[in-house]
Design a protein around this motif. Structure first.
Motif, mmCIF file in Angstrom:
data_model
loop_
_atom_site.group_PDB
_atom_site.id
_atom_site.type_symbol
_atom_site.label_atom_id
_atom_site.label_comp_id
_atom_site.label_asym_id
_atom_site.label_seq_id
_atom_site.Cartn_x
_atom_site.Cartn_y
_atom_site.Cartn_z
ATOM 1 N N ARG A 1 39.592 -25.740 75.240
ATOM 2 C CA ARG A 1 40.301 -25.888 76.521
ATOM 3 C C ARG A 1 40.012 -27.255 77.151
ATOM 4 O O ARG A 1 40.923 -27.956 77.583
ATOM 5 C CB ARG A 1 39.878 -24.775 77.471
ATOM 6 C CG ARG A 1 40.541 -24.867 78.833
ATOM 7 C CD ARG A 1 40.095 -23.753 79.715
ATOM 8 N NE ARG A 1 40.636 -22.500 79.203
ATOM 9 C CZ ARG A 1 40.573 -21.352 79.862
ATOM 10 N NH1 ARG A 1 39.982 -21.287 81.035
ATOM 11 N NH2 ARG A 1 41.090 -20.259 79.351
ATOM 12 N N SER A 2 38.760 -27.651 77.189
ATOM 13 C CA SER A 2 38.386 -28.928 77.806
ATOM 14 C C SER A 2 38.957 -30.113 77.043
ATOM 15 O O SER A 2 39.411 -31.089 77.646
ATOM 16 C CB SER A 2 36.864 -29.046 77.876
ATOM 17 O OG SER A 2 36.335 -28.046 78.714
ATOM 18 N N TYR B 1 29.310 -32.958 75.630
ATOM 19 C CA TYR B 1 30.068 -32.247 76.651
ATOM 20 C C TYR B 1 31.235 -31.494 76.024
ATOM 21 O O TYR B 1 31.650 -31.797 74.910
ATOM 22 C CB TYR B 1 30.582 -33.226 77.707
ATOM 23 C CG TYR B 1 29.459 -33.986 78.365
ATOM 24 C CD1 TYR B 1 28.641 -33.357 79.301
ATOM 25 C CD2 TYR B 1 29.182 -35.303 78.027
ATOM 26 C CE1 TYR B 1 27.587 -34.028 79.898
ATOM 27 C CE2 TYR B 1 28.125 -35.986 78.611
ATOM 28 C CZ TYR B 1 27.336 -35.345 79.544
ATOM 29 O OH TYR B 1 26.288 -36.011 80.125
ATOM 30 N N ALA B 2 31.783 -30.537 76.757
ATOM 31 C CA ALA B 2 32.879 -29.714 76.242
ATOM 32 C C ALA B 2 34.101 -30.551 75.875
ATOM 33 O O ALA B 2 34.729 -30.324 74.842
ATOM 34 C CB ALA B 2 33.255 -28.643 77.267
ATOM 35 N N ASP B 3 34.452 -31.516 76.703
ATOM 36 C CA ASP B 3 35.590 -32.404 76.438
ATOM 37 C C ASP B 3 35.175 -33.402 75.357
ATOM 38 O O ASP B 3 34.278 -34.218 75.566
ATOM 39 C CB ASP B 3 35.987 -33.118 77.728
ATOM 40 C CG ASP B 3 37.142 -34.085 77.575
ATOM 41 O OD1 ASP B 3 37.564 -34.383 76.439
ATOM 42 O OD2 ASP B 3 37.623 -34.573 78.617
ATOM 43 N N SER B 4 35.821 -33.340 74.220
ATOM 44 C CA SER B 4 35.458 -34.193 73.078
ATOM 45 C C SER B 4 35.612 -35.686 73.361
ATOM 46 O O SER B 4 35.101 -36.516 72.603
ATOM 47 C CB SER B 4 36.305 -33.819 71.859
ATOM 48 O OG SER B 4 36.045 -32.496 71.460
ATOM 49 N N PHE B 5 36.303 -36.042 74.429
ATOM 50 C CA PHE B 5 36.477 -37.445 74.808
ATOM 51 C C PHE B 5 35.321 -37.968 75.665
ATOM 52 O O PHE B 5 35.084 -39.165 75.719
ATOM 53 C CB PHE B 5 37.777 -37.629 75.609
ATOM 54 C CG PHE B 5 39.023 -37.480 74.798
ATOM 55 C CD1 PHE B 5 39.581 -38.575 74.152
ATOM 56 C CD2 PHE B 5 39.642 -36.253 74.676
ATOM 57 C CE1 PHE B 5 40.743 -38.441 73.404
ATOM 58 C CE2 PHE B 5 40.797 -36.105 73.929
ATOM 59 C CZ PHE B 5 41.347 -37.200 73.291
ATOM 60 N N GLU B 6 34.640 -37.068 76.353
ATOM 61 C CA GLU B 6 33.658 -37.461 77.364
ATOM 62 C C GLU B 6 32.419 -38.088 76.731
ATOM 63 O O GLU B 6 31.673 -37.435 76.014
ATOM 64 C CB GLU B 6 33.269 -36.241 78.202
ATOM 65 C CG GLU B 6 32.619 -36.575 79.515
ATOM 66 C CD GLU B 6 33.534 -37.313 80.461
ATOM 67 O OE1 GLU B 6 33.070 -38.287 81.079
ATOM 68 O OE2 GLU B 6 34.709 -36.931 80.604
ATOM 69 N N ALA C 1 36.609 -24.479 67.795
ATOM 70 C CA ALA C 1 35.866 -23.536 68.643
ATOM 71 C C ALA C 1 35.206 -24.315 69.784
ATOM 72 O O ALA C 1 35.078 -25.521 69.709
ATOM 73 C CB ALA C 1 34.796 -22.820 67.802
ATOM 74 N N GLN C 2 34.781 -23.670 70.727
ATOM 75 C CA GLN C 2 35.026 -22.389 71.318
ATOM 76 C C GLN C 2 36.263 -22.490 72.201
ATOM 77 O O GLN C 2 36.360 -23.379 73.023
ATOM 78 C CB GLN C 2 33.839 -21.961 72.180
ATOM 79 C CG GLN C 2 32.534 -21.836 71.466
ATOM 80 C CD GLN C 2 32.327 -20.430 70.874
ATOM 81 O OE1 GLN C 2 33.180 -19.565 70.942
ATOM 82 N NE2 GLN C 2 31.200 -20.229 70.264
ATOM 83 N N THR C 3 37.162 -21.520 72.049
ATOM 84 C CA THR C 3 38.437 -21.533 72.766
ATOM 85 C C THR C 3 38.265 -21.788 74.256
ATOM 86 O O THR C 3 38.944 -22.637 74.834
ATOM 87 C CB THR C 3 39.171 -20.194 72.553
ATOM 88 O OG1 THR C 3 39.412 -20.029 71.162
ATOM 89 C CG2 THR C 3 40.459 -20.126 73.334
ATOM 90 N N ASP C 4 37.380 -21.022 74.888
ATOM 91 C CA ASP C 4 37.268 -21.034 76.340
ATOM 92 C C ASP C 4 36.406 -22.168 76.881
ATOM 93 O O ASP C 4 36.279 -22.302 78.092
ATOM 94 C CB ASP C 4 36.752 -19.689 76.855
ATOM 95 C CG ASP C 4 35.619 -19.132 76.018
ATOM 96 O OD1 ASP C 4 35.291 -19.697 74.959
ATOM 97 O OD2 ASP C 4 35.059 -18.103 76.415
#
Length: 183
Positions: free
Chosen positions: A116-117, A83-88, A109-112
Motif C-alpha cells: 500500500r505504501s 520504511y514501508a514506502d520502497s522509495f523512502e 508483501a505485506q499488502t496492508d
C-alpha cells in the motif's frame, strides 16, 4: 500516462518477497508462484525486474533472503529499505530513472503495509502503478484488530482498481492479464 517526462518503460517491482516476511502469509505458495511467473515473463520481454528487501528481518539473515523459489537475476537491481514506502530513503528512484521507467507493476508483501505504501509513494512521485491482484499477500493480524488477510487483500484490490491521480494511471490486473507494454 506517467507525469515523468521521457520515462516510457515499465518495470516489475518485487517488494519484500523474503523468507521472514512471507512465512505464514495468506496463500503464500500461490502468490510466490504468481510472482515467479511474472518475473519470468518480464525477463523474456526485456522488462527490468527490481527487487526490494526490507531490512526488518536483519540484513544477511535467512529471514532477510529472497524466498528460495525466486532469485534475482544477474544485473537486476536490489534495493534495501527501512520504511514501508520502497522509495523512502532508498536508491529506488535513481534506479528507475536510469532505466527510464515511468510505470510500475507491483507485487509482493505485506499488502496492508509495504504494498500500500509503495503504491501510494509511486503515484505521488508521478509513476503509473498497476497492482497485480493475485500476486500480493499479507499475514493474519486479526489479533490486533485488522480484518482477515483475504479481506485486506480484497479491499486493497478494490480501492486500487478505482484509484486515480491527475496525469497518472493506477489499476489492478490478474497475473494472467498483465501486459508489461500496456496495462
Amino acid at each position: 500516462m506517467t507525469t515523468l517526462d521521457g520515462r516510457t518503460n515499465t518495470a516489475l517491482l518485487v517488494v519484500d518477497v523474503q523468507n521472514g516476511v512471507v512465512a505464514g502469509t495468506h496463500r503464500r505458495d500461490d502468490v510466490v508462484a504468481n510472482v515467479g511467473s511474472l518475473v519470468e515473463r518480464a525477463r523474456e520481454e526485456g522488462v527490468p525486474v527490481v527487487w526490494v528487501q526490507d531490512d526488518g528481518p536483519g540484513p544477511g539473515s535467512d529471514d532477510w533472503q529472497i524466498v528460495p523459489e525466486l532469485a534475482p537475476g544477474e544485473g537486476e537491481a536490489r534495493i534495501e529499505k527501512k520504511y514501508a514506502d520502497s522509495f523512502e530513503e532508498t536508491g529506488l528512484e535513481s534506479v528507475l530513472a536510469g532505466l527510464s521507467v515511468g510505470r510500475l507493476v507491483v507485487v509482493g508483501a505485506q499488502t496492508d503495509e509495504c504494498i500500500r505504501s509503495t503504491l501510494q509513494g509511486a503515484i505521488v512521485r508521478g509513476y503509473d502503478a498497476t497492482l497485480v491482484s493475485d500476486a500480493h499477500t499479507t499475514e493474519d493480524l486479526t489479533e490486533w484488530g485488522a480484518p482477515p488477510p483475504e479481506a485486506v487483500i480484497a479491499h486493497t484490490n478494490l480501492y486500487w482498481s478505482n484509484h486515480a491521480a491527475p496525469g497518472r494511471t493506477a489499476g489492478t490486473a490478474e497475473t494472467k492479464d498483465v501486459n508489461f507494454k500496456t496495462s
